[in-house]
Design an enzyme around this catalytic site. Structure first.
Site, PDB file in Angstrom:
ATOM      1  N   TYR A 194       0.684  -1.295   0.081  1.00  0.00           N
ATOM      2  CA  TYR A 194      -0.174  -0.012   0.100  1.00  0.00           C
ATOM      3  C   TYR A 194       0.963   1.182   0.085  1.00  0.00           C
ATOM      4  CZ  TYR A 194      -4.623  -1.951   0.843  1.00  0.00           C
ATOM      5  OH  TYR A 194      -5.916  -2.537   0.684  1.00  0.00           O
ATOM      6  N   LYS A 224       2.719 -15.361   2.152  1.00  0.00           N
ATOM      7  CA  LYS A 224       3.121 -16.129   1.011  1.00  0.00           C
ATOM      8  C   LYS A 224       4.660 -16.458   0.872  1.00  0.00           C
ATOM      9  CE  LYS A 224       1.782 -17.696  -3.059  1.00  0.00           C
ATOM     10  NZ  LYS A 224       0.649 -18.942  -3.287  1.00  0.00           N
ATOM     11  N   ASP A 266      -6.238  -7.076   4.199  1.00  0.00           N
ATOM     12  CA  ASP A 266      -7.385  -6.436   3.576  1.00  0.00           C
ATOM     13  C   ASP A 266      -8.340  -7.255   3.022  1.00  0.00           C
ATOM     14  OD1 ASP A 266      -9.043  -4.377   2.488  1.00  0.00           O
ATOM     15  OD2 ASP A 266      -7.807  -4.571   0.350  1.00  0.00           O
ATOM     16  N   ASP A 292     -12.277  -8.866   4.522  1.00  0.00           N
ATOM     17  CA  ASP A 292     -13.348  -8.794   3.754  1.00  0.00           C
ATOM     18  C   ASP A 292     -13.942 -10.342   3.577  1.00  0.00           C
ATOM     19  OD1 ASP A 292     -13.513  -6.142   3.470  1.00  0.00           O
ATOM     20  OD2 ASP A 292     -13.994  -6.470   1.267  1.00  0.00           O
ATOM     21  N   ASP A 312      -3.183 -18.226   0.036  1.00  0.00           N
ATOM     22  CA  ASP A 312      -4.131 -18.858  -1.099  1.00  0.00           C
ATOM     23  C   ASP A 312      -4.938 -20.027  -0.186  1.00  0.00           C
ATOM     24  OD1 ASP A 312      -1.538 -20.187  -0.774  1.00  0.00           O
ATOM     25  OD2 ASP A 312      -1.718 -20.663  -2.837  1.00  0.00           O
TER      26      ASP A 312
HETATM   27  C1  IPM Z   1     -10.094  -1.226   4.140  1.00  0.00           C
HETATM   28  C2  IPM Z   1     -10.620  -0.465   2.904  1.00  0.00           C
HETATM   29  C3  IPM Z   1      -9.286   0.347   2.519  1.00  0.00           C
HETATM   30  C4  IPM Z   1      -8.168  -0.331   2.367  1.00  0.00           C
HETATM   31  C5  IPM Z   1      -9.575   1.254   1.121  1.00  0.00           C
HETATM   32  C6  IPM Z   1     -11.132   1.939   1.096  1.00  0.00           C
HETATM   33  C7  IPM Z   1      -8.307   2.070   0.886  1.00  0.00           C
HETATM   34  O1  IPM Z   1     -10.691  -1.593   1.744  1.00  0.00           O
HETATM   35  O2  IPM Z   1     -10.039  -0.632   5.149  1.00  0.00           O
HETATM   36  O3  IPM Z   1     -10.240  -2.523   4.469  1.00  0.00           O
HETATM   37  O4  IPM Z   1      -7.928  -1.158   1.302  1.00  0.00           O
HETATM   38  O5  IPM Z   1      -7.304  -0.636   3.372  1.00  0.00           O
HETATM   39 MG    MG Z   2     -10.609  -3.470   2.718  1.00  0.00          MG
END
Ligand code: IPM
Ligand code: MG
Length: 357
Positions: free
Chosen positions: A145, A190, A246, A250, A222
């Site tokens: 990032y 990884k 990240d 999710d 993975d």
């Molecule tokens: C998160 C989001 C952010 C990230 C984005 C909005 C930049 O997806 O906080 O997980 O990738 O960190």
């Molecule tokens: Mg995110």
């Protein structure tokens, strides 16, 4: 923790941010009153709304507000007008990344805790979900990032680099957390391909010697992505670099049934940040239909971190009360509005009649 919670910066942001934060603040004020907590709340701009008003996604004034605060409550960032135009150089998400970096928020903590009353909502089979309770420690200010970027017309580079100290400081928090939990720490990386991952393994392996009670395991990302849906119960504390965290977070949120239920905290050198893990959900903005629970639980995490355990517990019980009694927003299959959930939890906290809702 010895830090005191005297000042909170409130950053509602974009989309549904303002309406979920309004519920979080309502609940916060209710516990402040109940437990005689004296906390100053100051509002600031971030994200698309900040670009509209100041030209910057994280204006200096907001940064100052955050630097003077002990904690920050953030709603959400993002607006569709930025999504389909890769040529734009100023974007709302930069506000979030700048805030993380400027405030040194290197550890992002995302608990994945299920509500048994909602287990039917998950796309994962119910029998796999019972007892799932883990927490993700995601590195937040390094890696791909924030690495060196290069871009020409036909070539682009995003470098992924980590220094030992960047791994050590978040790994320390993760090890300490695992000592308070089931003493299982899983590093997701990884390391079969990436040098940066091999450094993570080396550092975490060495640090593990100081925590002999903690069982350290390693998974390639993975495989981990597969394990999270095949056997989520195996996880306790999960540690990952920025990008892997990240993605994994999710994915893990799917277990719980709705993104609208998950809070997070980010810690570092200065003020701590608390925010729901969902985004700005622009389609729902202004409709009073968003689920405010992730934000309300972010307030709960904040109070707990700063030692206000009773206040945190009453919020948690209020949230459980809503969920167990079917006071649900539409993402959970219910009919309640965002503000009604806030009212119900405030009612619970103030011990008023809430059943009539
Ligand atoms: C998160 C989001 C952010 C990230 C984005 C909005 C930049 O997806 O906080 O997980 O990738 O960190
Ligand atoms: Mg995110």
């Amino acid at each position: 923790m010895n830090k005191q919670l005297n000042k909170i910066a409130i950053l509602p942001g974009d989309g549904i941010g303002p309406e979920v934060v309004a519920q979080g603040v309502k609940v916060l004020k209710a516990v402040m009153q109940k437990f005689s907590l004296n906390i100053e709340l100051n509002e600031g701009l971030i994200g698309a709304i900040a670009i509209d008003e100041t030209g910057e996604p994280f204006p200096a004034q907001t940064q100052q507000l955050c630097e003077e605060a002990d904690a920050i409550l953030l709603g959400a960032i993002g607006h569709p007008k930025y999504d389909n135009d890769p040529t734009l150089t100023v974007r709302p998400e930069q506000g979030l990344l700048k805030m993380r970096k400027e405030l040194g928020l290197y550890a992002n903590i995302r608990p994945i805790r299920l509500f048994p009353a909602l287990s039917k909502l998950s796309v994962i089979k119910e029998e796999l979900l019972e007892g799932v309770d883990f927490v993700i420690y995601r590195e937040l200010t390094g890696g791909i990032y924030f690495g060196k970027k290069t871009r020409t017309k036909d070539y682009a580079v995003d470098e992924c680099s980590y220094h030992r100290y960047e791994i050590e400081r978040i790994a320390k928090l993760a090890f300490e957390e695992s000592m308070h939990r089931n003493r299982e720490l899983c590093l997701i990386d990884k390391a079969n391909v990436l040098d940066s991952s091999r450094l993570w393994r080396e550092v975490v392996g060495e640090m593990g010697k100081a925590y002999p009670e903690v069982n350290v395991s390693y998974l390639y990302v993975d495989n981990a992505a597969m394990q999270i849906v095949l056997n989520p119960r195996q996880f306790d504390v999960v540690l990952c670099s920025n990008m892997f965290g990240d993605i994994i977070s999710d994915e893990s949120s799917v277990l719980v049934g709705s993104l609208g239920l998950l809070p997070s905290s980010s810690k570092g050198d200065g003020a701590y940040l608390y925010e729901p893990i969902h985004g700005s959900y622009p389609q729902a903005a202004g409709k009073d239909i968003a689920n405010p629970i992730a934000t309300i639980l972010s307030v709960e995490m904040m109070l707990r971190d700063f030692g206000h355990v009773e206040a945190a517990n009453v919020i948690q019980n209020g949230v459980n009360y809503c969920i167990e009694n079917g006071l649900w927003t539409s993402d959970l299959g219910g009919k309640k509005r965002c503000s009604e959930i806030g009212d119900a939890i405030v009612g619970y906290i103030s011990e008023l009649a809430v059943l009539s809702l």
